[in-house]
Enzyme design. Structure first.
Site, short mmCIF file in Angstrom:
data_model
loop_
_atom_site.label_atom_id
_atom_site.label_comp_id
_atom_site.label_asym_id
_atom_site.label_seq_id
_atom_site.Cartn_x
_atom_site.Cartn_y
_atom_site.Cartn_z
N SER A 57 -66.97 8.62 27.96
CA SER A 57 -65.87 9.51 28.38
C SER A 57 -64.51 8.93 28.03
O SER A 57 -64.35 7.71 27.89
CB SER A 57 -65.94 9.75 29.88
N1 SAH Z 1 -70.80 7.85 32.15
C1 SAH Z 1 -71.06 7.74 30.74
C2 SAH Z 1 -70.83 9.07 30.04
C3 SAH Z 1 -71.95 9.36 29.12
S1 SAH Z 1 -72.10 10.99 28.52
C4 SAH Z 1 -70.25 6.61 30.11
O1 SAH Z 1 -69.41 6.02 30.80
O2 SAH Z 1 -70.48 6.27 28.95
C5 SAH Z 1 -73.23 11.71 29.65
C6 SAH Z 1 -74.59 11.09 29.75
O3 SAH Z 1 -75.34 11.93 30.66
C7 SAH Z 1 -75.41 11.04 28.47
O4 SAH Z 1 -75.81 9.73 28.23
C8 SAH Z 1 -76.59 11.95 28.75
O5 SAH Z 1 -77.81 11.51 28.16
C9 SAH Z 1 -76.68 11.89 30.26
N2 SAH Z 1 -77.40 13.00 30.89
C10 SAH Z 1 -77.35 14.32 30.59
N3 SAH Z 1 -78.15 15.01 31.43
C11 SAH Z 1 -78.72 14.10 32.28
C12 SAH Z 1 -79.65 14.19 33.35
N4 SAH Z 1 -80.17 15.35 33.74
N5 SAH Z 1 -79.99 13.05 33.98
C13 SAH Z 1 -79.49 11.84 33.61
N6 SAH Z 1 -78.61 11.70 32.60
C14 SAH Z 1 -78.23 12.81 31.95
#
Ligand code: SAH
Length: 225
Positions: free
Chosen positions: A75
């Site tokens: 993000s």
């Molecule tokens: N907080 C992260 C943002 C990553 S983007 C950071 O600081 O880098 C969002 C993430 O959510 C992705 O890695 C994606 O695989 C995950 N995601 C999407 N749907 C999900 C679900 N149902 N359960 C767990 N993770 C999920």
């Protein structure tokens, strides 16, 4: 900040990952309205360049989301700061994160002394994130699962942060929020997402406000390796 990170020379950075460049990002975040010094300090300290691929390291202190593989993104620092600031209002001891991704958001919370429980559906991303937590000496609990079911065995949580956007708020997560706890989550379709901030009241009622427009990757069902 209550937690001391284990910083290696590569974490300290140089050139475009140096302290001077990071301080410029902090000034930008201040101008954009981030006021919580604890949050600004955590973002100054956690080496974001270690949470992206080496070829993107020189862009890690720009205020942008960056790709982390598998169609996912780390993000934007401003969004991490905004969500962290919203969560800290309730002084949470334990926070559940849905969507570990690179591990950066979890590391920022852990650096603030919060016990983080993070869930990721893509196994490979989770394995890489775990190495980063270990390298920095951060105690983060994590599991490979569909985060939409939350972490019932460890509930309730004083804070819950969802870092992928679903079509609506997930009831199971609201159930796992403690009274007076705060849940921050992006909700809505790709072109029209809002960052919602909810607080659970003693009578079980929910107070909700909108922190503004955001762009997140979608919250998906199931798991992959
Ligand atoms: N907080 C992260 C943002 C990553 S983007 C950071 O600081 O880098 C969002 C993430 O959510 C992705 O890695 C994606 O695989 C995950 N995601 C999407 N749907 C999900 C679900 N149902 N359960 C767990 N993770 C999920």
């Amino acid at each position: 900040m209550t937690v001391r990170l284990r910083l290696h020379p590569a974490d300290v950075g140089s050139g475009l990952t140096s302290q001077r460049v990071r301080d410029r990002l902090i000034e930008d975040l201040r101008k954009m309205g981030i006021v919580d010094e604890r949050v600004l300090n955590a973002i100054r300290t956690v080496p974001r360049h270690q949470f992206v691929d080496e070829v993107l390291a020189t862009r890690a202190y720009e205020n942008n989301a960056l790709p982390i593989g598998f169609g996912q993104t780390i993000s934007q620092p401003y969004v991490v700061a905004k969500m962290t600031e919203a969560l800290l209002q309730c002084a949470p001891r334990r926070v559940l994160e849905v969507g570990t991704g690179s591990g950066y958001q979890a590391a920022v919370l852990a650096a603030l002394g919060v016990q983080v429980y993070t869930v990721e559906r893509i196994g490979e991303l989770l394995r890489t994130a775990r190495k980063r937590f270990r390298g920095l000496g951060l105690q983060v609990r994590s599991k490979h699962d569909d985060g939409r079911i939350g972490w019932p065995e460890e509930a309730p949580f004083e804070g819950i942060i969802v870092t992928a956007a679903g079509p609506a708020l997930v009831d199971a997560l609201i159930d796992q929020l403690a009274v007076d706890g705060v849940l921050v989550a992006p909700v809505g379709p790709a072109a029209n997402q809002s960052l919602l901030c909810l607080r659970k009241q003693a009578d079980g009622g929910i107070e909700q406000h909108d922190l503004g427009a955001v762009v997140f990757v979608p919250l998906l069902s199931g798991m992959t390796d």
